[in-house]
Scaffold this motif. Structure first.
Motif, PDB file in Angstrom:
ATOM      1  N   VAL A  74      -4.825   4.947   5.014  1.00 16.26           N
ATOM      2  CA  VAL A  74      -3.988   5.331   3.868  1.00 16.26           C
ATOM      3  C   VAL A  74      -3.164   4.126   3.392  1.00 16.26           C
ATOM      4  O   VAL A  74      -2.997   3.921   2.192  1.00 16.26           O
ATOM      5  N   GLY A  75      -2.694   3.312   4.334  1.00 16.04           N
ATOM      6  CA  GLY A  75      -1.972   2.100   3.950  1.00 16.04           C
ATOM      7  C   GLY A  75      -2.829   1.146   3.136  1.00 16.04           C
ATOM      8  O   GLY A  75      -2.340   0.478   2.227  1.00 16.04           O
ATOM      9  N   VAL A 107       0.573  12.241  -1.189  1.00 17.84           N
ATOM     10  CA  VAL A 107      -0.342  11.566  -0.255  1.00 17.84           C
ATOM     11  C   VAL A 107       0.438  11.027   0.938  1.00 17.84           C
ATOM     12  O   VAL A 107       0.019  11.173   2.094  1.00 17.84           O
ATOM     13  N   LEU A 108       1.582  10.420   0.666  1.00 17.08           N
ATOM     14  CA  LEU A 108       2.409   9.883   1.749  1.00 17.08           C
ATOM     15  C   LEU A 108       2.922  11.004   2.651  1.00 17.08           C
ATOM     16  O   LEU A 108       2.900  10.879   3.880  1.00 17.08           O
ATOM     17  N   VAL A 110       1.578  13.968   3.250  1.00 17.22           N
ATOM     18  CA  VAL A 110       0.473  14.486   4.058  1.00 17.22           C
ATOM     19  C   VAL A 110       0.098  13.486   5.151  1.00 17.22           C
ATOM     20  O   VAL A 110      -0.115  13.864   6.309  1.00 17.22           O
ATOM     21  N   THR A 111       0.040  12.216   4.802  1.00 21.53           N
ATOM     22  CA  THR A 111      -0.314  11.179   5.775  1.00 21.53           C
ATOM     23  C   THR A 111       0.659  11.157   6.939  1.00 21.53           C
ATOM     24  O   THR A 111       0.250  11.132   8.111  1.00 21.53           O
ATOM     25  N   LEU A 112       1.944  11.153   6.635  1.00 18.00           N
ATOM     26  CA  LEU A 112       2.940  11.090   7.699  1.00 18.00           C
ATOM     27  C   LEU A 112       2.953  12.363   8.531  1.00 18.00           C
ATOM     28  O   LEU A 112       3.166  12.314   9.755  1.00 18.00           O
ATOM     29  N   THR A 113       2.692  13.488   7.906  1.00 17.25           N
ATOM     30  CA  THR A 113       2.611  14.741   8.661  1.00 17.25           C
ATOM     31  C   THR A 113       1.424  14.718   9.619  1.00 17.25           C
ATOM     32  O   THR A 113       1.563  15.043  10.808  1.00 17.25           O
ATOM     33  N   VAL A 114       0.262  14.314   9.128  1.00 16.87           N
ATOM     34  CA  VAL A 114      -0.932  14.250   9.975  1.00 16.87           C
ATOM     35  C   VAL A 114      -0.733  13.251  11.111  1.00 16.87           C
ATOM     36  O   VAL A 114      -1.008  13.555  12.279  1.00 16.87           O
ATOM     37  N   ALA A 115      -0.251  12.057  10.790  1.00 15.23           N
ATOM     38  CA  ALA A 115      -0.027  11.044  11.829  1.00 15.23           C
ATOM     39  C   ALA A 115       1.016  11.517  12.837  1.00 15.23           C
ATOM     40  O   ALA A 115       0.853  11.326  14.052  1.00 15.23           O
ATOM     41  N   GLY A 116       2.058  12.158  12.347  1.00 17.93           N
ATOM     42  CA  GLY A 116       3.095  12.670  13.256  1.00 17.93           C
ATOM     43  C   GLY A 116       2.572  13.740  14.194  1.00 17.93           C
ATOM     44  O   GLY A 116       2.889  13.734  15.394  1.00 17.93           O
ATOM     45  N   VAL A 117       1.764  14.644  13.676  1.00 17.67           N
ATOM     46  CA  VAL A 117       1.173  15.691  14.526  1.00 17.67           C
ATOM     47  C   VAL A 117       0.231  15.067  15.555  1.00 17.67           C
ATOM     48  O   VAL A 117       0.238  15.457  16.733  1.00 17.67           O
ATOM     49  N   LEU A 118      -0.564  14.086  15.143  1.00 20.44           N
ATOM     50  CA  LEU A 118      -1.462  13.417  16.085  1.00 20.44           C
ATOM     51  C   LEU A 118      -0.686  12.710  17.193  1.00 20.44           C
ATOM     52  O   LEU A 118      -1.060  12.789  18.366  1.00 20.44           O
ATOM     53  N   VAL A 119       0.384  12.033  16.845  1.00 25.53           N
ATOM     54  CA  VAL A 119       1.200  11.355  17.861  1.00 25.53           C
ATOM     55  C   VAL A 119       1.871  12.370  18.757  1.00 25.53           C
ATOM     56  O   VAL A 119       1.929  12.210  20.002  1.00 25.53           O
TER      57      VAL A 119
END
Length: 126
Positions: A74-75, A107-108, A110-119
């Motif tokens: 995404v970055g 987009v940002l 959703v990206t941070l939510t997905v990355a946060g859930v994965l972490v």
């Protein structure tokens, strides 16, 4: 000082600058600052993704890698979305239309939510 039509026609991208009338420079510069802010955000996403994987934190490896890839991909794509948003906004200002709502904020989010859930999952499943 208003630039001549010849000067305006040579600016890139022509699809933006060849339309409408020249808006107040303050608005164009604010639009450019917004584009640059999204570019800095994309650099932060890439750096965060690289750091997450490079530091080798004691997290579940596949989830850590997935979160890193989400941030890096995404970055890498965010500057393109920011460029499109800049062009649409600049064109709308030049044509006297309402400003469009760029999707880059969503987009940002959703990206941070997905990355946060994965972490979070990577921490819980280690």
């Amino acid at each position: 000082m208003v630039p001549s039509r010849d000067t305006v026609d040579r600016r890139f991208p022509r699809a933006v600058f060849s339309r409408g009338t020249e808006p107040d420079a303050r608005f164009s510069l604010a639009n450019e600052r917004t584009f640059l802010a999204w570019t800095r955000t994309s650099l932060a996403l890439i750096a965060g993704g690289v750091a997450l994987e490079a530091l080798g934190l004691d997290l579940q490896p596949q989830l850590r890698l997935a979160a890193s890839l989400v941030l890096i991909v995404v970055g890498a794509l965010l500057p393109l979305a920011a460029w499109v948003a800049w062009a649409h906004t600049e064109r709308a200002m030049r044509e006297g239309r309402h400003l469009p709502h760029p999707p880059v904020g969503a987009v940002l989010a959703v990206t941070l939510t997905v990355a946060g859930v994965l972490v979070l999952l990577a921490v819980l499943l280690r």
